[in-house]
Scaffold this motif. Sequence first.
Motif, PDB file in Angstrom:
ATOM      1  N   GLN A  51       3.092  24.633   1.695  1.00  0.00           N
ATOM      2  CA  GLN A  51       2.556  25.678   0.819  1.00  0.00           C
ATOM      3  C   GLN A  51       1.032  25.644   0.772  1.00  0.00           C
ATOM      4  O   GLN A  51       0.388  26.693   0.775  1.00  0.00           O
ATOM      5  CB  GLN A  51       3.145  25.564  -0.583  1.00  0.00           C
ATOM      6  CG  GLN A  51       4.548  26.071  -0.669  1.00  0.00           C
ATOM      7  CD  GLN A  51       4.951  26.393  -2.093  1.00  0.00           C
ATOM      8  OE1 GLN A  51       4.416  25.851  -3.046  1.00  0.00           O
ATOM      9  NE2 GLN A  51       5.892  27.293  -2.222  1.00  0.00           N
ATOM     10  N   LEU A  52       0.450  24.463   0.722  1.00  0.00           N
ATOM     11  CA  LEU A  52      -1.012  24.370   0.706  1.00  0.00           C
ATOM     12  C   LEU A  52      -1.616  24.924   1.995  1.00  0.00           C
ATOM     13  O   LEU A  52      -2.651  25.597   1.960  1.00  0.00           O
ATOM     14  CB  LEU A  52      -1.460  22.916   0.502  1.00  0.00           C
ATOM     15  CG  LEU A  52      -1.317  22.359  -0.906  1.00  0.00           C
ATOM     16  CD1 LEU A  52      -1.675  20.874  -0.934  1.00  0.00           C
ATOM     17  CD2 LEU A  52      -2.184  23.128  -1.889  1.00  0.00           C
ATOM     18  N   TYR A  53      -0.970  24.642   3.122  1.00  0.00           N
ATOM     19  CA  TYR A  53      -1.483  25.180   4.377  1.00  0.00           C
ATOM     20  C   TYR A  53      -1.376  26.700   4.400  1.00  0.00           C
ATOM     21  O   TYR A  53      -2.302  27.386   4.843  1.00  0.00           O
ATOM     22  CB  TYR A  53      -0.766  24.584   5.590  1.00  0.00           C
ATOM     23  CG  TYR A  53      -1.326  25.152   6.873  1.00  0.00           C
ATOM     24  CD1 TYR A  53      -2.591  24.783   7.304  1.00  0.00           C
ATOM     25  CD2 TYR A  53      -0.621  26.085   7.616  1.00  0.00           C
ATOM     26  CE1 TYR A  53      -3.138  25.322   8.462  1.00  0.00           C
ATOM     27  CE2 TYR A  53      -1.158  26.633   8.768  1.00  0.00           C
ATOM     28  CZ  TYR A  53      -2.412  26.243   9.188  1.00  0.00           C
ATOM     29  OH  TYR A  53      -2.949  26.790  10.313  1.00  0.00           O
ATOM     30  N   GLY A  54      -0.262  27.236   3.915  1.00  0.00           N
ATOM     31  CA  GLY A  54      -0.120  28.690   3.839  1.00  0.00           C
ATOM     32  C   GLY A  54      -1.203  29.302   2.971  1.00  0.00           C
ATOM     33  O   GLY A  54      -1.823  30.310   3.328  1.00  0.00           O
ATOM     34  N   PHE A  55      -1.466  28.687   1.819  1.00  0.00           N
ATOM     35  CA  PHE A  55      -2.526  29.148   0.919  1.00  0.00           C
ATOM     36  C   PHE A  55      -3.879  29.093   1.612  1.00  0.00           C
ATOM     37  O   PHE A  55      -4.649  30.052   1.596  1.00  0.00           O
ATOM     38  CB  PHE A  55      -2.527  28.275  -0.348  1.00  0.00           C
ATOM     39  CG  PHE A  55      -3.648  28.575  -1.288  1.00  0.00           C
ATOM     40  CD1 PHE A  55      -3.570  29.661  -2.148  1.00  0.00           C
ATOM     41  CD2 PHE A  55      -4.777  27.771  -1.335  1.00  0.00           C
ATOM     42  CE1 PHE A  55      -4.607  29.947  -3.023  1.00  0.00           C
ATOM     43  CE2 PHE A  55      -5.812  28.043  -2.202  1.00  0.00           C
ATOM     44  CZ  PHE A  55      -5.725  29.135  -3.047  1.00  0.00           C
ATOM     45  N   TYR A  56      -4.159  27.965   2.241  1.00  0.00           N
ATOM     46  CA  TYR A  56      -5.418  27.754   2.960  1.00  0.00           C
ATOM     47  C   TYR A  56      -5.610  28.813   4.042  1.00  0.00           C
ATOM     48  O   TYR A  56      -6.661  29.450   4.139  1.00  0.00           O
ATOM     49  CB  TYR A  56      -5.377  26.346   3.561  1.00  0.00           C
ATOM     50  CG  TYR A  56      -6.486  26.003   4.516  1.00  0.00           C
ATOM     51  CD1 TYR A  56      -7.723  25.602   4.046  1.00  0.00           C
ATOM     52  CD2 TYR A  56      -6.279  26.033   5.892  1.00  0.00           C
ATOM     53  CE1 TYR A  56      -8.732  25.249   4.922  1.00  0.00           C
ATOM     54  CE2 TYR A  56      -7.285  25.685   6.765  1.00  0.00           C
ATOM     55  CZ  TYR A  56      -8.507  25.299   6.278  1.00  0.00           C
ATOM     56  OH  TYR A  56      -9.510  24.961   7.149  1.00  0.00           O
TER      57      TYR A  56
END
Length: 166
Positions: A51-56
């Motif tokens: 999820q953090l990578y998607g957000f990033y």
Amino acid sequence: MIIKAVDGLNETVGRIVSVVAVIFAAIIIFDVVMRYAFNAPTRWAFDVTKQLYGFYFVMLGGYALRHQAHVRVDLVTERLRPLARRWVEVAGYVIFFFPFAWVFLTRSWDFALKSWQQGETTYGSVQLPVYPLKMAMAVAAGLLILQGAAEVLKLILDKQEKPHGA
């Protein structure tokens, strides 16, 4: 004034969001150490880093556009005079960029709203809420449209910035 405000907004968002890369890298390292050194893998690290990578990834679109880091095909425009090149680029924004960005904004907003209303979560052992990431998509689309408008204004007003190395 508008150009500086939009550039500044996407610059600030880009610099803040870039910290997320350090966070998800730290979580991955933590999970690898826990898994291989202590034989105690985490149940949450994979979902959180995904999820953090998607957000990033999604939140840096406006920042990338501000710095002309998107993929371009300059086969046609490289041979044109500067004025003609600027107008071809403006036409490209109007014909391709803004319609895509508008669809991205409206569809991601609907997508996020539905996810929020349903209280959507990830599947698996740890159920994380999904709607914050989907809301980030709508925010990112808005930032992308704003930066696109700023880039078109720069082209029309011939206010292009020099690359940092030039």
